[in-house]
Design an enzyme around this catalytic site. Sequence first.
Site, short mmCIF file in Angstrom:
data_model
loop_
_atom_site.label_atom_id
_atom_site.label_comp_id
_atom_site.label_asym_id
_atom_site.label_seq_id
_atom_site.Cartn_x
_atom_site.Cartn_y
_atom_site.Cartn_z
N CYS A 111 0.83 -1.20 0.00
CA CYS A 111 0.00 0.00 0.00
C CYS A 111 0.87 1.27 0.00
CB CYS A 111 -1.00 -0.05 1.14
SG CYS A 111 -2.47 0.92 0.75
N GLU A 163 -1.67 -9.00 3.71
CA GLU A 163 -1.57 -9.51 5.09
C GLU A 163 -2.92 -9.87 5.70
OE1 GLU A 163 -1.06 -6.39 4.17
OE2 GLU A 163 -1.51 -4.93 5.75
N HIS A 219 -3.64 -5.08 0.49
CA HIS A 219 -3.07 -5.58 1.75
C HIS A 219 -3.13 -7.10 1.81
CE1 HIS A 219 -2.59 -1.75 3.95
NE2 HIS A 219 -3.63 -1.35 3.21
#
Length: 530
Positions: free
Chosen positions: A381, A508, A506
């Site tokens: 990001c 994650e 993202h």
Amino acid sequence: MRTMRYIFVTGGVVSSLGKGLTAASMGALLEAWGLRVALKKFDPYLNVDPGTMNPFQHGEVYVLADGAETDLDLGHYERFTNAKLTADSSTSSGKVYAAVLKRERKGEYLGQTVQVIPHVTDEIKKRMHAADKNVDVTIIELGGTVGDIESMPFLEAIRQFVLDEKKSNVLFAHVALLPYLRVADEIKTKPAQQSVALLRGIGIQPDLLLCRTEKRITDEIRRKLSLFCNVPVEGVIQELDVQSIYEVPNMLHEEGVDRFILNYFGFAQQHCNLDPWKKVVSKIRRLRRQLTIALVGKYVHLQDAYKSVYESLDHGAIANGCRLGVLRVDPELLEKENVIALLKDCRGILVPGGFGNRGILGKLSAIRHARTMRIPFFGICLGMQLAVVEFARNVAGLEEAHSVEFAPETPHPVITLMDSQRNLSTKGGTMRLGHYDCQIVPETLLQKAYGDTHVLERHRHRYEFNGAYVDKLVKSGLTISGTGPHGLVEAVEIAEHPWFIGVQFHPEFQSNPHRAHPLFRSFIGAALEN
Ligand code: GLN
């Protein structure tokens, strides 16, 4: 029709007890017995969601597929279970009051005084009830600590809950700290007793008492807690500190938590499959090769600000069989000191998401170092946006190129706002949020890492790669490896570099210990080869 069972998880004595992990682990255990679970989190603060809070206040903001900005405990729920989480899985006091007040203005309570009991508590109870009728058990975690003023309406709603549902279908679990006093060499039970007394004063009698402790508890302590807290002795559970959070499901299983819950609800389940969790733990115990990577972020001194990134890095390390050390680097330090010296032992560099001007120059130095020294680099990001800025400035010769977030007057706005973001009058919940399709360009590093040409990834940002600079940057050697809706650039890489990837989304938020996210697995793999 299926009977829905509910488990409420409250916390006592102190915060940061790992209540979320405990709730997530209970979910994992029930799934191991073949049951279907839902998980919900209720938070006492007045923000409508945590999206407007900074990491000092709140830690990471965890984003769901539907774009809800939620508490980081929902990250644990997703990493530990297969429960489907949506905006309805996360409720704050702010959300509850906003709904009640909206109804009041519409005139739906006309003639009445609107009150915490019953109007607020009714709204809370409505949100506690499960929406999905195919679920067997809904686990509901209450944020904060018993005794906080803000938690009171929630506890009151929980108390009332058993007036609507049979008590045998509702289990109260309380997680409390048993402090160990070194000077006395003793584990103290009094704070836990007092927090249970507080709960009982409100009319909630816990059925299960999970005792967070750094030392093993004796049978005598179990009997004492059972007697004073009015909990059956088999419901007094020792929850020891562990090296890895992924040991918690196995540990709670050995303590009998799942059997206690099955008996309580009268489930007749015969078979428990904990193999995936056993496998994860045995892999963690066998990690050998040591690897250090750097994470360069403004909030590295906070434990929880990059929670999902740290977890995903661990998943990548588990998948590669290596023991990972993460050097947490404050980018402001890189602005003052020698970057090469500071990052010399790091075999990979990651720049995570973020907002605001502080530390931007330090992050740009770290990215330049990774690019020129051919060190594997992963930009997420903001990390991706700054990789584009660094490339524009130092490779494409666009001096003073920047993101308009940090330099609104830059002559080269390589990262900019789309029209849809320009005229917004409110901040809460208005970024590009949640799942978006990403088309991956064949033959790129990104495609090799994913093994796929089409993925869905979660977003949380306002700014985008400026399409007007695509040609110029591509001519200078930047590869656009992923595109999203309306051709938006979602991923970039540098072909002449061993591993340099920046993604606008993202990753994650979609990794777990059994199946590391492909990009984290690939990044750690590349760092090991470096
Ligand atoms: N501040 C940047 C934006 O809003 C990046 C956000 C992020 O890293 N999550 O676009």
